[in-house]
Design a protein around this motif. Structure first.
Motif, PDB file in Angstrom:
ATOM      1  N   ILE A 224      82.404 134.850   8.835  1.00  0.00           N
ATOM      2  CA  ILE A 224      83.040 133.605   8.392  1.00  0.00           C
ATOM      3  C   ILE A 224      83.979 133.966   7.238  1.00  0.00           C
ATOM      4  O   ILE A 224      83.515 134.366   6.159  1.00  0.00           O
ATOM      5  CB  ILE A 224      81.990 132.579   7.930  1.00  0.00           C
ATOM      6  CG1 ILE A 224      80.944 132.343   9.028  1.00  0.00           C
ATOM      7  CG2 ILE A 224      82.652 131.271   7.535  1.00  0.00           C
ATOM      8  CD1 ILE A 224      79.775 131.477   8.591  1.00  0.00           C
ATOM      9  N   LYS A 232      83.218 127.898   3.500  1.00  0.00           N
ATOM     10  CA  LYS A 232      82.531 128.921   4.303  1.00  0.00           C
ATOM     11  C   LYS A 232      81.014 128.844   4.121  1.00  0.00           C
ATOM     12  O   LYS A 232      80.255 128.853   5.095  1.00  0.00           O
ATOM     13  CB  LYS A 232      83.045 130.316   3.920  1.00  0.00           C
ATOM     14  CG  LYS A 232      84.530 130.533   4.161  1.00  0.00           C
ATOM     15  CD  LYS A 232      84.966 131.952   3.870  1.00  0.00           C
ATOM     16  CE  LYS A 232      84.739 132.354   2.438  1.00  0.00           C
ATOM     17  NZ  LYS A 232      85.500 131.517   1.482  1.00  0.00           N
ATOM     18  N   ASP A 273      78.343 135.283   6.006  1.00  0.00           N
ATOM     19  CA  ASP A 273      79.165 134.547   5.043  1.00  0.00           C
ATOM     20  C   ASP A 273      79.767 135.561   4.079  1.00  0.00           C
ATOM     21  O   ASP A 273      79.054 136.388   3.491  1.00  0.00           O
ATOM     22  CB  ASP A 273      78.304 133.539   4.278  1.00  0.00           C
ATOM     23  CG  ASP A 273      79.125 132.703   3.315  1.00  0.00           C
ATOM     24  OD1 ASP A 273      80.354 132.604   3.503  1.00  0.00           O
ATOM     25  OD2 ASP A 273      78.532 132.154   2.369  1.00  0.00           O
ATOM     26  N   SER A 292      84.624 141.756   2.595  1.00  0.00           N
ATOM     27  CA  SER A 292      85.096 140.719   3.520  1.00  0.00           C
ATOM     28  C   SER A 292      86.221 141.251   4.393  1.00  0.00           C
ATOM     29  O   SER A 292      86.260 141.012   5.607  1.00  0.00           O
ATOM     30  CB  SER A 292      85.567 139.491   2.738  1.00  0.00           C
ATOM     31  OG  SER A 292      84.527 138.953   1.952  1.00  0.00           O
ATOM     32  N   VAL A 305      88.209 130.077   8.449  1.00  0.00           N
ATOM     33  CA  VAL A 305      88.029 128.720   7.936  1.00  0.00           C
ATOM     34  C   VAL A 305      89.182 128.365   7.004  1.00  0.00           C
ATOM     35  O   VAL A 305      89.520 129.131   6.086  1.00  0.00           O
ATOM     36  CB  VAL A 305      86.690 128.591   7.179  1.00  0.00           C
ATOM     37  CG1 VAL A 305      86.463 127.145   6.740  1.00  0.00           C
ATOM     38  CG2 VAL A 305      85.532 129.059   8.054  1.00  0.00           C
TER      39      VAL A 305
END
Length: 455
Positions: A224, A232, A273, A292, A305
């Protein structure tokens, strides 16, 4: 191989029951040194495949009150004599009973050694042995269903059918080459050509099933991602139906990876996440941002998102530019608020799903769309179709397919039949690799090292 092995087969820790298992020729002999049946029968006189009440003694010291299962080979899991001592499930008592069995002549089992003996003694083939491990690690009903089909012998039987087809071709070729005086025609008869085409088709179908099987077995790693404060963590919490991630209005709250697994219609969805991707001087947050960005490349699926209540920002574009268009679904969050976002520049995203994570709007539809996207139209019931889940099986079948294609090319080019012999052997050997009829010690060590001790 001929030692008597012992191990604790239940998880360590406190529980109602613990099981200590033995397998091997001396199982009964060792049991007779430590077990006293309440019926006062000698261990040697106990009936096979029965469970017997009594006590375990170390000399004259009582260790525990137990139920003992005695199973005489070959009608056992390993095809050897097996003893299972059902004792109280405390950590210490199971260890004490195991130590006693080792002192009386057993040795500690290696990882997967009970199942390895079942394989070596012909009780299971290698596909069935691997299915045992898959059942233990199964995360969903669908993954367990696939493993049970394999344990039942579905893949083993299919491989046997394909081998028979190849053997029929090989037998014809050998007769032509070894007995030319018999006047058998060089061209393969139509029925044997059909055999080759069927092996090619079946191999192709099984190979193609691997991606779906891998998803059902191992899950889909789903990242995400997005800039900070687009929702998120709220999305993760809503899907999980619990407050797993901290949610605040402060940007940069999530600084590390949070990972959870949900069951999405039989497929394990491994939700990750991530930290909001942005430029920051905070050293710790920067580490999270880097993780990430790495996950965008490594994930099987990315949920991108965006916040529909805010206009498009440079940080949205930065995340968007790192996406792989083939594995991204767009999530337009905060639809309960006034829409200000223009999605037009975000052209890598082929599909957008509108939700409100905090108001639980559109979540069910989102899950349906994610499932459809993952399966990509292959939504037939997996129990009705043979699916492979192991990369080892896929690799062996790819070699089988290549060998059959070589044979067909030899025939089409009108080359001598003796050139087919090498490829026929390769096709048979590759199929035998799947079931373990041809295997190396290194392969077996690799397969069974993934098992727990006691299985």
């Amino acid at each position: 191989m001929f030692d008597t092995i012992a191990a604790i087969s239940t998880p360590r820790g406190e529980g109602g029951i613990g099981i200590v298992r033995m397998s091997g020729d001396d199982s009964i002999k060792i049991l007779s040194k430590v077990f006293r049946a309440k019926s006062e029968k000698k261990v040697e006189d106990l009936k096979s495949h029965t469970i017997n009440y009594g006590h375990i003694y170390d000399g004259e010291v009582l260790l525990d009150e137990v139920m003992v299962s005695f199973l005489k080979g070959p009608k056992t899991y390993t095809r050897e004599d097996i003893v299972e001592i059902n004792c109280h499930g405390g950590y210490l008592i199971t260890e004490k009973i195991l130590e006693l069995l080792l002192k009386k002549g057993a040795r500690i089992a290696e990882q997967g050694e009970f199942t390895r003996r079942a394989f070596l003694n012909g009780r299971l083939d290698l596909t069935q042995a691997e299915a045992v491990m898959d059942i233990i690690h199964g995360k969903t009903d669908k993954s367990i269903s696939l493993s049970l089909n394999q344990l039942r012998g579905d893949l083993k039987n299919q491989i046997g059918i394909l081998k028979k087809m190849i053997l029929d071709v090989a037998a014809h070729v050998n007769v032509v080459l070894d007995y030319p005086e018999e006047g058998i025609d060089d061209p393969l008869p139509d029925n044997l050509m059909d055999n080759l085409l069927e092996v090619l088709k079946s191999s192709d179908v099984l190979i193609a099933s691997y991606d779906k099987g891998k998803m059902i077995k191992e899950g889909v790693k789903t990242a995400i991602v997005g800039k900070p404060n687009v929702g998120k963590s709220s999305l993760l919490n809503t899907i999980l139906k619990e407050e797993r991630a901290i949610v605040t209005h402060i940007a940069g709250t999530t600084r590390d990876i949070i990972e959870e697994v949900i069951n999405l219609k039989g497929i394990p969805l491994i939700l990750v996440d991530t930290a909001g991707i942005r430029t920051t001087d905070d050293v710790i947050e920067n580490i999270g941002v880097k993780k990430s960005e790495d996950l965008i490349d490594k994930a099987d699926l990315v949920l991108f998102v965006v916040d529909g209540s805010r206009e498009l920002e440079e940080e949205d574009i930065k995340v968007h530019d790192q996406l792989n268009a083939d594995k991204v679904i767009g999530i337009l969050n905060k639809i309960d608020m006034e829409r200000k976002l223009d999605l037009t520049p975000l052209n890598k995203v082929g599909k957008w799903i509108e939700i409100s994570a905090t108001e639980n709007l559109g979540i069910s539809n989102m899950e349906d769309e994610i499932y459809k996207y993952i399966i990509s139209g292959q939504v037939e019931d997996s129990s009705q179709k043979l699916i492979i889940t192991n990369v080892r099986h896929k690799s062996a079948l790819e070699k089988t397919k290549q060998a059959v294609e070589n044979i067909l090319e030899t025939i089409n080019m009108g080359l001598p039949m003796d050139l087919m012999a090498v490829d026929l052997k390769e096709a048979l050997d590759s199929l035998s690799e799947v079931t373990g009829e041809i295997s190396t010690e290194d392969l077996l060590d690799h397969v069974f090292s993934n098992f727990c001790v006691g299985k």
